[in-house]
Design a protein around this motif. Structure first.
Motif, PDB file in Angstrom:
ATOM      1  N   ALA A  98       0.836  -1.206   0.000  1.00 55.68           N
ATOM      2  CA  ALA A  98       0.000   0.000   0.000  1.00 55.68           C
ATOM      3  C   ALA A  98       0.868   1.252   0.000  1.00 55.68           C
ATOM      4  N   ASN A  99       1.857   1.300   0.891  1.00 55.99           N
ATOM      5  CA  ASN A  99       2.739   2.463   0.964  1.00 55.99           C
ATOM      6  C   ASN A  99       3.551   2.622  -0.320  1.00 55.99           C
ATOM      7  N   PHE A 100       4.113   1.522  -0.796  1.00 51.97           N
ATOM      8  CA  PHE A 100       4.933   1.594  -2.009  1.00 51.97           C
ATOM      9  C   PHE A 100       4.106   2.084  -3.188  1.00 51.97           C
ATOM     10  N   LEU A 101       2.898   1.563  -3.306  1.00 56.69           N
ATOM     11  CA  LEU A 101       2.042   1.942  -4.430  1.00 56.69           C
ATOM     12  C   LEU A 101       1.689   3.422  -4.390  1.00 56.69           C
ATOM     13  N   GLY A 252      -9.692  11.051  -6.796  1.00 58.32           N
ATOM     14  CA  GLY A 252      -8.596  11.163  -7.747  1.00 58.32           C
ATOM     15  C   GLY A 252      -7.396  10.339  -7.320  1.00 58.32           C
ATOM     16  N   ILE A 253      -7.091  10.355  -6.030  1.00 59.41           N
ATOM     17  CA  ILE A 253      -5.980   9.548  -5.528  1.00 59.41           C
ATOM     18  C   ILE A 253      -6.294   8.064  -5.680  1.00 59.41           C
ATOM     19  N   ILE A 254      -7.495   7.667  -5.323  1.00 60.16           N
ATOM     20  CA  ILE A 254      -7.874   6.256  -5.429  1.00 60.16           C
ATOM     21  C   ILE A 254      -7.787   5.780  -6.876  1.00 60.16           C
ATOM     22  N   GLU A 255      -8.291   6.558  -7.809  1.00 58.00           N
ATOM     23  CA  GLU A 255      -8.262   6.146  -9.209  1.00 58.00           C
ATOM     24  C   GLU A 255      -6.842   6.118  -9.752  1.00 58.00           C
ATOM     25  N   ALA A 259      -4.931   2.798 -11.295  1.00 55.87           N
ATOM     26  CA  ALA A 259      -4.302   2.774 -12.619  1.00 55.87           C
ATOM     27  C   ALA A 259      -2.870   2.265 -12.532  1.00 55.87           C
ATOM     28  N   ALA A 260      -2.140   2.702 -11.491  1.00 56.55           N
ATOM     29  CA  ALA A 260      -0.761   2.238 -11.320  1.00 56.55           C
ATOM     30  C   ALA A 260      -0.727   0.768 -10.905  1.00 56.55           C
ATOM     31  N   ARG A 261      -1.721   0.363 -10.152  1.00 54.11           N
ATOM     32  CA  ARG A 261      -1.780  -1.011  -9.644  1.00 54.11           C
ATOM     33  C   ARG A 261      -1.911  -2.035 -10.759  1.00 54.11           C
ATOM     34  N   ILE A 266      -2.400  -6.381  -9.668  1.00 56.54           N
ATOM     35  CA  ILE A 266      -3.754  -6.579 -10.212  1.00 56.54           C
ATOM     36  C   ILE A 266      -4.789  -6.780  -9.100  1.00 56.54           C
ATOM     37  N   SER A 267      -4.690  -7.886  -8.347  1.00 61.37           N
ATOM     38  CA  SER A 267      -5.671  -8.151  -7.294  1.00 61.37           C
ATOM     39  C   SER A 267      -4.990  -8.944  -6.188  1.00 61.37           C
TER      40      SER A 267
END
Length: 397
Positions: A98-101, A252-255, A259-261, A266-267
């Motif tokens: 989570a932090n890295f992403l 905006g942050i969540i989206e 997109a980066a994920r 993926i999941s």
């Protein structure tokens, strides 16, 4: 090629935690539970079990299942006047992802990041590796390790993109109180600075001084550009399922994160998702937190007694939350070499702790300090403390 410094605390753990017969009080999770343990904690005999064995093991829900995201969102209800929507939650492989992403998505060359210090090395090393300039917001012993908002005026720049905090703090076990969090929001909001709060040890506020309430999540304070991360590993005793999350009211942050994920994980595993959903469900969660809180309080009392008995050889700021303590050891009034201390202690007693100056002090601060994780099984902690006390009497007194 990205330049990244060795992750010292993780490398020390990798090298030594498999030592035969080790008494591991370097671990920072509340003592782990099994699926059977979770079922035993459940207060509703009619509740569905933790695993739906007939579920086809596809990629599953990309953001995380609706049920899990809702249960995570509900964790923030204790401190927030406005419920967080499940749409404001993304499930990740642990808080470390989570932090890295978030850093990978939001910061880069030309950005400036302010990060509390000491803290988990990832929180300042990763943005630096991505090309951002990082300034450390130092927590001072004379202030009770409470961040001084006045210091931000000296640290902030026109290109400051993010302020990173860790609440409760690893390795100190100290809490950023509500009034400081509110002052932080008042500082960041007019400047449009993102606040990232690593809340992986929340809500394990087990030993706050009488009259002091647990601080709210950063998401409870009305600032849209606030982000919280957390996981099932520390306060919820389920590191083995590798479930964490990113939570924010800023769509905006969540989206952007989603997109980066797409380029990374993926999941998450459907099996992990189901177990986390069960653990955070209403029939299970209260009993799980009660178990972990009681364990923390019982074990901290034993650790406190040892520190008090050996005041000439060790001292600390007694932790009030989380699972970790930072303790300084001295011989004849002089701080020990913490790296040598840790290795000699391990060799002579099988007790494993982490060196503070190497893992949390950038090699220059926290000389003589060690980090100890005290919310392990009580029997393991008591054995470790017995051995540590023998070592203190033989080598430091």
């Amino acid at each position: 090629m990205v330049k990244i410094n060795p992750f010292e605390v993780e490398q020390w753990m990798d090298r030594y935690e498999t030592t035969p017969g080790v008494l591991n009080v370097a671990e920072t999770c509340a003592a782990s539970v099994s699926i059977d343990d979770l079922v035993a904690l459940c207060r509703d005999e009619n509740a569905p079990g933790p695993l739906a064995l007939s579920t086809k093991l596809t990629y599953g829900a990309i953001r995380g299942s609706q049920a899990l995201r809702q249960n995570v969102a509900s964790l923030f209800d204790r401190s927030s006047p406005t419920p967080l929507s499940a749409e404001g939650v993304v499930i990740t492989q642990g808080a470390i992802v989570a932090n890295f992403l978030l850093f990978y998505t939001l910061v880069g060359p030309g950005d400036h990041v302010i990060c509390v210090y000491p803290t988990y090395q990832q929180l300042y090393a990763v943005p630096e590796s991505l090309g951002a300039e990082v300034s450390l917001w130092e927590l001072k012993e004379e202030d009770g390790y409470v961040p001084d908002i006045g210091d931000l005026e000296k640290l902030v720049k026109t290109n400051t993109k993010m302020i990173v905090i860790n609440n409760p703090n690893n390795p100190l076990g100290q809490v950023i109180p509500t009034w400081v969090l509110k002052a932080l929001v008042a500082f960041a909001e007019p400047r449009g600075i993102i606040i990232l709060s690593d809340e992986v040890y929340s809500p394990l506020y087990h030993s706050l001084p009488e009259g002091q309430e647990a601080p709210p999540s950063i998401l409870a304070l009305g600032y849209e550009r606030a982000v919280a991360t957390g996981s099932m590993s520390k306060a919820f005793a389920l590191a083995g399922i590798r479930i964490g999350w990113i939570a924010s009211r800023d769509a905006g942050i969540i989206e952007a994160v989603l997109a980066a994920r797409d380029y990374t994980t993926i999941s998450v595993s459907q099996l992990d998702d189901q177990i986390a959903t069960y653990a955070l469900s209403k029939p299970v969660l209260p009993a799980l937190l009660k178990r972990n809180t009681a364990l923390a309080q019982t074990n901290l009392a034993s650790l406190s007694a040892l520190v008090e008995r050996h005041g000439s050889a060790c001292s600390w700021a007694k932790p009030t939350a989380g699972t970790t303590a930072l303790i300084q050891f001295r011989k004849n009034g002089v701080p020990v070499d913490d790296s040598e201390f840790v290795l000699d202690l391990l060799e002579k007693t099988k007790v494993l702790v982490m060196p503070g100056s190497v893992c949390f002090g950038l090699g220059k601060d926290f000389k003589g300090f060690i980090r100890l994780g005290y919310v392990c099984e009580t029997g393991v902690l008591n054995q470790a403390l017995e051995q540590l006390e023998v070592y203190i009497n033989d080598h430091l007194v």
